[in-house]
Design an enzyme around this catalytic site. Sequence first.
Site, short mmCIF file in Angstrom:
data_model
loop_
_atom_site.label_atom_id
_atom_site.label_comp_id
_atom_site.label_asym_id
_atom_site.label_seq_id
_atom_site.Cartn_x
_atom_site.Cartn_y
_atom_site.Cartn_z
N HIS B 78 36.57 13.70 37.91
CA HIS B 78 36.77 14.28 39.25
C HIS B 78 36.81 15.80 39.13
O HIS B 78 36.14 16.52 39.88
CB HIS B 78 38.06 13.75 39.88
CG HIS B 78 38.61 14.60 40.99
ND1 HIS B 78 38.01 14.68 42.24
CD2 HIS B 78 39.69 15.43 41.04
CE1 HIS B 78 38.72 15.51 43.00
NE2 HIS B 78 39.73 15.98 42.30
N ASP B 107 13.18 38.47 47.61
CA ASP B 107 13.59 37.23 46.92
C ASP B 107 14.59 37.61 45.84
O ASP B 107 14.96 38.78 45.72
CB ASP B 107 12.37 36.54 46.29
CG ASP B 107 12.60 35.03 46.13
OD1 ASP B 107 13.59 34.65 45.48
OD2 ASP B 107 11.80 34.24 46.66
N TRP B 143 40.11 17.64 32.15
CA TRP B 143 38.95 18.56 32.11
C TRP B 143 39.16 19.67 31.10
O TRP B 143 38.21 20.32 30.68
CB TRP B 143 38.66 19.13 33.50
CG TRP B 143 39.50 20.33 33.89
CD1 TRP B 143 40.80 20.29 34.29
CD2 TRP B 143 39.10 21.70 33.89
NE1 TRP B 143 41.23 21.57 34.57
CE2 TRP B 143 40.22 22.46 34.33
CE3 TRP B 143 37.93 22.38 33.59
CZ2 TRP B 143 40.19 23.84 34.46
CZ3 TRP B 143 37.90 23.77 33.72
CH2 TRP B 143 39.03 24.48 34.15
N SER B 170 23.15 26.90 32.98
CA SER B 170 22.71 27.07 34.37
C SER B 170 23.49 28.19 35.06
O SER B 170 22.92 29.05 35.72
CB SER B 170 22.89 25.75 35.11
OG SER B 170 22.89 25.96 36.49
N SER B 171 24.82 28.20 34.85
CA SER B 171 25.65 29.23 35.48
C SER B 171 25.30 30.62 34.97
O SER B 171 25.25 31.58 35.74
CB SER B 171 27.13 28.99 35.20
OG SER B 171 27.54 27.79 35.77
N HIS B 254 40.98 30.82 32.85
CA HIS B 254 41.56 31.60 33.93
C HIS B 254 40.54 32.41 34.72
O HIS B 254 40.52 32.34 35.94
CB HIS B 254 42.78 32.43 33.53
CG HIS B 254 43.54 32.76 34.76
ND1 HIS B 254 44.40 31.87 35.37
CD2 HIS B 254 43.43 33.81 35.60
CE1 HIS B 254 44.81 32.37 36.51
NE2 HIS B 254 44.25 33.55 36.67
N GLU B 256 37.64 31.57 35.12
CA GLU B 256 36.94 30.53 35.87
C GLU B 256 37.59 30.29 37.24
O GLU B 256 36.91 30.09 38.25
CB GLU B 256 36.91 29.22 35.05
CG GLU B 256 36.43 27.99 35.79
CD GLU B 256 34.95 28.01 36.15
OE1 GLU B 256 34.20 28.79 35.53
OE2 GLU B 256 34.57 27.27 37.06
N TYR B 258 38.96 32.47 39.02
CA TYR B 258 38.54 33.55 39.91
C TYR B 258 37.06 33.44 40.25
O TYR B 258 36.64 33.88 41.32
CB TYR B 258 38.92 34.90 39.31
CG TYR B 258 40.42 35.03 39.31
CD1 TYR B 258 41.08 35.40 40.47
CD2 TYR B 258 41.17 34.66 38.21
CE1 TYR B 258 42.46 35.43 40.52
CE2 TYR B 258 42.56 34.69 38.26
CZ TYR B 258 43.19 35.07 39.41
OH TYR B 258 44.55 35.09 39.46
N SER B 269 35.78 37.97 54.01
CA SER B 269 35.65 39.38 54.39
C SER B 269 34.44 39.62 55.30
O SER B 269 34.37 40.65 55.98
CB SER B 269 35.51 40.26 53.15
OG SER B 269 36.58 40.05 52.28
N HIS B 303 49.44 32.08 30.55
CA HIS B 303 50.43 31.52 31.48
C HIS B 303 50.17 30.03 31.72
O HIS B 303 50.98 29.35 32.31
CB HIS B 303 50.49 32.30 32.80
CG HIS B 303 49.27 32.21 33.66
ND1 HIS B 303 48.85 33.24 34.47
CD2 HIS B 303 48.37 31.23 33.86
CE1 HIS B 303 47.77 32.89 35.12
NE2 HIS B 303 47.45 31.67 34.78
N HIS B 304 49.00 29.54 31.26
CA HIS B 304 48.72 28.10 31.37
C HIS B 304 49.40 27.32 30.25
O HIS B 304 49.33 26.09 30.23
CB HIS B 304 47.21 27.84 31.31
CG HIS B 304 46.48 28.39 32.49
ND1 HIS B 304 46.31 27.68 33.65
CD2 HIS B 304 45.89 29.59 32.71
CE1 HIS B 304 45.63 28.42 34.52
NE2 HIS B 304 45.36 29.58 33.98
N THR B 329 45.71 40.95 45.28
CA THR B 329 45.52 39.82 46.20
C THR B 329 46.24 40.11 47.51
O THR B 329 45.73 39.84 48.60
CB THR B 329 46.04 38.51 45.58
OG1 THR B 329 45.52 38.41 44.26
CG2 THR B 329 45.59 37.31 46.38
N LYS B 332 44.29 42.36 49.69
CA LYS B 332 43.24 41.64 50.44
C LYS B 332 43.82 40.93 51.66
O LYS B 332 43.30 41.05 52.77
CB LYS B 332 42.56 40.62 49.54
CG LYS B 332 41.65 41.29 48.54
CD LYS B 332 40.94 40.26 47.72
CE LYS B 332 39.62 40.82 47.23
NZ LYS B 332 38.70 41.15 48.29
N ARG B 451 51.95 14.85 36.22
CA ARG B 451 50.55 14.73 36.65
C ARG B 451 49.80 13.83 35.67
O ARG B 451 50.32 13.51 34.59
CB ARG B 451 49.90 16.10 36.74
CG ARG B 451 49.82 16.82 35.41
CD ARG B 451 49.40 18.26 35.57
NE ARG B 451 47.98 18.38 35.87
CZ ARG B 451 47.22 19.46 35.57
NH1 ARG B 451 47.77 20.50 34.96
NH2 ARG B 451 45.96 19.52 35.87
#
Lengths: 46, 528
Positions: B78, B107, B143, B170-171, B254, B256, B258, B269, B303-304, B329, B332, B451
């Site tokens: 998932h 293009d 994951w 691809s990314s 991390h 990722e 963002y 925006s 921090h993870h 943040t 924003k 979890r």
Amino acid sequence: MNVTTSTPSATDLKRVRTRRLAWGCALVAVGFYVAFIVVSLIQGPR
Amino acid sequence: MHAVTDTHAVDHHDHKPHGIGRWLFATNHKDIGTMYLVFSCVMFFLGGAMALGIRLELFQPGMQFFDPGFYNQLVTNHALVMIFGAVMPAFVGLANWMIPLQIGAPDMALPRMNNYSFWILPFAFTLLLASLFTPSGGAAGGWTLYPPLSLQSGNSFPMTIFAIHLMGASSIMGAINVIVTIMNMRAPGMTLLKLPLFCWAWLITAYLLIAVMPVLAGAVTMLLTDHYFGTSFFNPAGGGDPVMFQHIFWFFGHPEVYILILPAFGIVSEIIPTFSRKPLFGYDAMVYATASIAFLSFIVWAHHMFTVGMPLAGQMFFMMSTMLIAVPTGVKVFNWTSTMWKGSLSFEPPMLFALAFLFLFTIGGFSGLMLAFVPADYQYQDTYFVVAHFHYVLVPGAVFAIMAAVYYWLPKWTGTMYDMTLAKWHFWVSTISVNILFFPQHFLGLAGMPRRIPDYNVQFTDWNMVSSVGGFIFGFSQLLFVWVILKAVRGGAPATDRVWDSDMTTGLEWTVASPAPYHSFETPPEVH
């Protein structure tokens, strides 16, 4: 010998810049990939 | 933003290729953008089906539908499907459609690579999903693929690893295309500080992608060699260190996060000024805030993993740097709010989704701050509180921004206005149900529910039932979204070129016809 010279057009320059920028980015990506494995090799199995 | 003097949208020879070849060999940014968006939609429903499976099992304690092994595969896949198959391709699709239109380019800079980076994805996800049908089942270690757990996977492991490599390739190609296009193909006069904020957000995201996707590739390559070639990168028996994997993974992981949210910031925006009928408050500050968030994302990864046992100085550093992210943040969020202040607001579906984003993403941001606090994190680590936190950031955050973007630009793509009433129904049902789905998970986490488990103590039953009911309403309400889009594609009231009744639709994308011609900006527009 016949030598023809021509000034590169704006489009040519753009194409060169595009290619250079794209390869630059790709190189950075490959660099990060290799660097992290090499650092892990040094850091890891001791 | 700026006045446009020359906007020759070329639509007099709008010949496009026909048949399957148009899509297989597509080099047109609009066609590739459409393919990305359709692919992402399919993945949303696949990943969503897995989520509903998870919520079904968690509706009540005890094992009802799946065995624990398959439940773990559902959880793992998932996440992989939603992150790499749904949210990221949706943003790449929006980038493909909108960046050339917003910067006045004909293009993307590298159209054939664009085709390649899209067509890798169906193969990557076929491989990933096929791994679920192997005798040993698919990846089941989460994951994050932490060793040694992930190394205990069966023989489908290389399929997952290869799929992740393909997604990464691809990314990276998509990111290179975005960078080169924005740096090199802007219309004359469009300086960097005149770029629409969606382009700015994507430019910064693309740099993040180039820096961190190879790191993930490196990490999973090392997992593969540990599994099959006898290396011991992460194996203590051979002198390796499993915690090193966590450091490398989160150095990718991390930023990722963002990568998944910065394009959403860009979209919001764009939308808020249009429906507030006021220019964006603090454009430059928004650009610098985005860049600061991107920079900070590289120095917060640990921090993870506060609970792995790291030195106090390390915990303090990562706690402080994480809290620092609240500053840009906050800039924003305050700028979006200030844009609306005394504006002439109207609440069309894109604005409704952008507003929901503003409120609900902020809830996710605040629970993130709670998690950044080391002593508190010791309590929250690996509980449903974390699940609630990142789902608030990703669902009413990133996913709502994607829906806002689709509702904002759909008339430009199809040339028809969609059914506003149905779209508003979609908004209200989604917004109410998403909160029923995720808010109770905060309570479950604070009460101690771990979890990634298929069964739980009876004390957690009530809120799990509520959450599951919300999940099913949210999941099925997305069919409304598809229906609204299909209805608009089939026809409807014609949209004007500007689409929205607002003086703020000054971007170049509103100067071309609706629907946007197959070839736009063959003569670059001049921007002042």
